[in-house]
Motif scaffolding. Structure first.
Motif, PDB file in Angstrom:
ATOM      1  N   ALA A  98       0.664  -1.256  -0.028  1.00  0.00           N
ATOM      2  CA  ALA A  98       0.114  -0.325   0.013  1.00  0.00           C
ATOM      3  C   ALA A  98       0.834   1.211   0.056  1.00  0.00           C
ATOM      4  O   ALA A  98       1.838   1.339   0.404  1.00  0.00           O
ATOM      5  CB  ALA A  98      -1.009   0.095   1.119  1.00  0.00           C
ATOM      6  N   ASP A  99       0.364   2.119  -0.743  1.00  0.00           N
ATOM      7  CA  ASP A  99       1.233   3.399  -0.842  1.00  0.00           C
ATOM      8  C   ASP A  99       0.198   4.591  -1.184  1.00  0.00           C
ATOM      9  O   ASP A  99      -0.670   4.326  -2.040  1.00  0.00           O
ATOM     10  CB  ASP A  99       2.285   3.519  -1.750  1.00  0.00           C
ATOM     11  N   LYS A 100       0.481   5.939  -0.932  1.00  0.00           N
ATOM     12  CA  LYS A 100      -0.635   6.969  -1.181  1.00  0.00           C
ATOM     13  C   LYS A 100      -0.484   7.310  -2.731  1.00  0.00           C
ATOM     14  O   LYS A 100      -1.248   7.733  -3.324  1.00  0.00           O
ATOM     15  CB  LYS A 100      -0.408   8.118  -0.306  1.00  0.00           C
ATOM     16  N   ASN A 101       0.682   6.791  -3.149  1.00  0.00           N
ATOM     17  CA  ASN A 101       0.933   7.650  -4.729  1.00  0.00           C
ATOM     18  C   ASN A 101       1.627   6.491  -5.613  1.00  0.00           C
ATOM     19  O   ASN A 101       1.350   6.652  -6.850  1.00  0.00           O
ATOM     20  CB  ASN A 101       1.977   8.778  -4.731  1.00  0.00           C
ATOM     21  N   ALA A 102       2.333   5.680  -5.146  1.00  0.00           N
ATOM     22  CA  ALA A 102       3.172   4.787  -5.993  1.00  0.00           C
ATOM     23  C   ALA A 102       2.271   3.752  -6.753  1.00  0.00           C
ATOM     24  O   ALA A 102       1.165   3.361  -6.351  1.00  0.00           O
ATOM     25  CB  ALA A 102       4.048   3.863  -5.023  1.00  0.00           C
ATOM     26  N   VAL A 103       2.929   3.603  -7.826  1.00  0.00           N
ATOM     27  CA  VAL A 103       2.226   2.501  -8.617  1.00  0.00           C
ATOM     28  C   VAL A 103       2.857   1.305  -8.931  1.00  0.00           C
ATOM     29  O   VAL A 103       2.912   0.114  -8.621  1.00  0.00           O
ATOM     30  CB  VAL A 103       1.531   2.982 -10.270  1.00  0.00           C
ATOM     31  N   ARG A 104       4.126   1.625  -9.721  1.00  0.00           N
ATOM     32  CA  ARG A 104       4.977   0.353 -10.177  1.00  0.00           C
ATOM     33  C   ARG A 104       6.119   0.266  -9.428  1.00  0.00           C
ATOM     34  O   ARG A 104       6.767  -0.524  -9.428  1.00  0.00           O
ATOM     35  CB  ARG A 104       5.311   0.278 -11.783  1.00  0.00           C
ATOM     36  N   SER A 105       6.664   1.275  -8.750  1.00  0.00           N
ATOM     37  CA  SER A 105       7.935   1.537  -8.092  1.00  0.00           C
ATOM     38  C   SER A 105       7.836   0.767  -6.800  1.00  0.00           C
ATOM     39  O   SER A 105       7.106   0.933  -5.758  1.00  0.00           O
ATOM     40  CB  SER A 105       8.183   2.805  -7.668  1.00  0.00           C
ATOM     41  N   ILE A 106       8.711  -0.391  -6.654  1.00  0.00           N
ATOM     42  CA  ILE A 106       8.625  -1.298  -5.270  1.00  0.00           C
ATOM     43  C   ILE A 106       9.050  -0.372  -4.169  1.00  0.00           C
ATOM     44  O   ILE A 106       8.453  -0.481  -3.355  1.00  0.00           O
ATOM     45  CB  ILE A 106       9.641  -2.448  -5.384  1.00  0.00           C
ATOM     46  N   SER A 107      10.053   0.477  -4.588  1.00  0.00           N
ATOM     47  CA  SER A 107      10.844   1.011  -3.332  1.00  0.00           C
ATOM     48  C   SER A 107       9.870   2.188  -2.773  1.00  0.00           C
ATOM     49  O   SER A 107      10.063   2.633  -1.680  1.00  0.00           O
ATOM     50  CB  SER A 107      12.215   1.560  -3.639  1.00  0.00           C
ATOM     51  N   ALA A 108       8.831   2.495  -3.690  1.00  0.00           N
ATOM     52  CA  ALA A 108       8.148   3.630  -3.026  1.00  0.00           C
ATOM     53  C   ALA A 108       7.049   3.361  -2.077  1.00  0.00           C
ATOM     54  O   ALA A 108       6.356   3.963  -1.396  1.00  0.00           O
ATOM     55  CB  ALA A 108       7.350   4.228  -4.126  1.00  0.00           C
ATOM     56  N   TYR A 109       6.600   1.930  -2.172  1.00  0.00           N
ATOM     57  CA  TYR A 109       5.483   1.374  -1.263  1.00  0.00           C
ATOM     58  C   TYR A 109       5.970   1.296   0.303  1.00  0.00           C
ATOM     59  O   TYR A 109       6.975   0.948   0.796  1.00  0.00           O
ATOM     60  CB  TYR A 109       5.015   0.000  -1.690  1.00  0.00           C
ATOM     61  N   ASP A 110       4.919   1.947   1.084  1.00  0.00           N
ATOM     62  CA  ASP A 110       5.089   2.164   2.488  1.00  0.00           C
ATOM     63  C   ASP A 110       4.961   0.870   3.320  1.00  0.00           C
ATOM     64  O   ASP A 110       5.767   0.475   4.121  1.00  0.00           O
ATOM     65  CB  ASP A 110       4.064   3.258   3.085  1.00  0.00           C
ATOM     66  N   TYR A 111       3.827   0.177   2.863  1.00  0.00           N
ATOM     67  CA  TYR A 111       3.440  -1.060   3.620  1.00  0.00           C
ATOM     68  C   TYR A 111       3.306  -2.336   2.850  1.00  0.00           C
ATOM     69  O   TYR A 111       2.932  -2.313   1.641  1.00  0.00           O
ATOM     70  CB  TYR A 111       2.023  -0.586   4.195  1.00  0.00           C
ATOM     71  N   TRP A 112       3.822  -3.378   3.530  1.00  0.00           N
ATOM     72  CA  TRP A 112       3.773  -4.500   2.840  1.00  0.00           C
ATOM     73  C   TRP A 112       3.218  -5.624   3.875  1.00  0.00           C
ATOM     74  O   TRP A 112       3.370  -5.708   4.821  1.00  0.00           O
ATOM     75  CB  TRP A 112       5.188  -4.922   2.445  1.00  0.00           C
ATOM     76  N   GLY A 113       2.456  -6.456   2.944  1.00  0.00           N
ATOM     77  CA  GLY A 113       1.945  -7.828   3.742  1.00  0.00           C
ATOM     78  C   GLY A 113       3.195  -8.970   3.849  1.00  0.00           C
ATOM     79  O   GLY A 113       4.322  -8.668   3.323  1.00  0.00           O
ATOM     80  N   GLN A 114       2.909 -10.023   4.381  1.00  0.00           N
ATOM     81  CA  GLN A 114       3.980 -10.923   4.785  1.00  0.00           C
ATOM     82  C   GLN A 114       4.064 -11.793   3.531  1.00  0.00           C
ATOM     83  O   GLN A 114       5.038 -12.633   3.321  1.00  0.00           O
ATOM     84  CB  GLN A 114       3.597 -11.990   5.944  1.00  0.00           C
ATOM     85  N   GLY A 115       3.007 -12.024   2.566  1.00  0.00           N
ATOM     86  CA  GLY A 115       3.113 -12.710   1.273  1.00  0.00           C
ATOM     87  C   GLY A 115       2.494 -13.983   1.676  1.00  0.00           C
ATOM     88  O   GLY A 115       2.181 -14.598   2.481  1.00  0.00           O
ATOM     89  N   THR A 116       1.920 -14.539   0.359  1.00  0.00           N
ATOM     90  CA  THR A 116       1.359 -15.802   0.161  1.00  0.00           C
ATOM     91  C   THR A 116       1.828 -16.583  -0.834  1.00  0.00           C
ATOM     92  O   THR A 116       2.176 -15.896  -2.077  1.00  0.00           O
ATOM     93  CB  THR A 116      -0.154 -15.595   0.023  1.00  0.00           C
ATOM     94  N   ARG A 117       2.139 -17.903  -0.834  1.00  0.00           N
ATOM     95  CA  ARG A 117       2.932 -18.642  -1.904  1.00  0.00           C
ATOM     96  C   ARG A 117       1.860 -19.120  -2.755  1.00  0.00           C
ATOM     97  O   ARG A 117       0.959 -19.794  -2.524  1.00  0.00           O
ATOM     98  CB  ARG A 117       3.698 -19.761  -1.087  1.00  0.00           C
ATOM     99  N   VAL A 118       2.378 -18.994  -4.196  1.00  0.00           N
ATOM    100  CA  VAL A 118       1.598 -19.673  -5.212  1.00  0.00           C
ATOM    101  C   VAL A 118       2.509 -20.506  -6.055  1.00  0.00           C
ATOM    102  O   VAL A 118       3.755 -20.232  -6.244  1.00  0.00           O
ATOM    103  CB  VAL A 118       1.140 -18.576  -6.185  1.00  0.00           C
ATOM    104  N   THR A 119       2.139 -21.757  -5.993  1.00  0.00           N
ATOM    105  CA  THR A 119       2.912 -22.755  -7.028  1.00  0.00           C
ATOM    106  C   THR A 119       2.181 -23.331  -8.055  1.00  0.00           C
ATOM    107  O   THR A 119       0.942 -23.774  -7.801  1.00  0.00           O
ATOM    108  CB  THR A 119       3.426 -23.782  -5.798  1.00  0.00           C
ATOM    109  N   VAL A 120       2.814 -23.115  -9.028  1.00  0.00           N
ATOM    110  CA  VAL A 120       2.108 -23.805 -10.268  1.00  0.00           C
ATOM    111  C   VAL A 120       2.842 -24.840 -10.727  1.00  0.00           C
ATOM    112  O   VAL A 120       4.127 -24.674 -10.974  1.00  0.00           O
ATOM    113  CB  VAL A 120       2.110 -22.628 -11.417  1.00  0.00           C
ATOM    114  N   SER A 121       2.064 -26.137 -10.887  1.00  0.00           N
ATOM    115  CA  SER A 121       2.405 -27.484 -11.365  1.00  0.00           C
ATOM    116  C   SER A 121       2.244 -27.549 -12.614  1.00  0.00           C
ATOM    117  O   SER A 121       1.261 -27.060 -13.066  1.00  0.00           O
ATOM    118  CB  SER A 121       2.295 -28.331 -10.396  1.00  0.00           C
ATOM    119  N   SER A 122       3.091 -28.562 -13.296  1.00  0.00           N
ATOM    120  CA  SER A 122       2.765 -29.093 -14.678  1.00  0.00           C
ATOM    121  C   SER A 122       1.915 -30.187 -14.694  1.00  0.00           C
ATOM    122  O   SER A 122       1.524 -30.652 -13.683  1.00  0.00           O
ATOM    123  CB  SER A 122       4.166 -29.314 -15.562  1.00  0.00           C
TER     124      SER A 122
END
Length: 122
Positions: A98-122
């Motif tokens: 989440a960020d008040k202004n950023a769109v694509r810039s990773i470094s500009a984002y203020d807040y981050w979640g802990q992540g969720t894993r996605v695994t795509v298998s063949s």
């Protein structure tokens, strides 16, 4: 205290679909741009998609355009990432941010979640 909590990750076969959710607390959700990023093993974190405050504008990485859809429900403080036609190369940990202004810039984002894993298998 700001918290972003992702959910919805898991194991899916190539060609399948998943919907990720990210619920925010501790911030005024509707004044934040929300983004999704991902980090594959051994690779840097990369931009996936972003959505503006009202949901009126969305942005996508070329690699996911036409397959992924970002949306938000400001009444539920939640942003979603619908992922269709999943490919092996979509395997990664997915983070919302989440960020008040950023769109694509990773470094500009203020807040981050802990992540969720996605695994795509063949």
């Amino acid at each position: 205290q700001v918290q972003l909590v992702e959910s919805g990750g898991g194991l899916v076969q190539a060609g399948g679909s998943l919907r990720l959710s990210c619920t925010a607390s501790g911030l005024t959700f509707n004044i934040y741009v929300m983004g999704w990023f991902r980090q594959a093993p051994g690779k840097e974190r990369e931009f996936v998609a972003a959505i503006t405050r009202s949901g009126g504008n969305t942005y996508y990485a070329d690699s996911v355009k036409g397959r992924f859809t970002i949306s938000r429900d400001n009444a539920k403080n939640t942003v979603y990432l619908q992922m269709n036609s999943l490919k092996l190369e979509d395997t990664a940990v997915y983070y919302c941010a989440a960020d008040k202004n950023a769109v694509r810039s990773i470094s500009a984002y203020d807040y981050w979640g802990q992540g969720t894993r996605v695994t795509v298998s063949s």
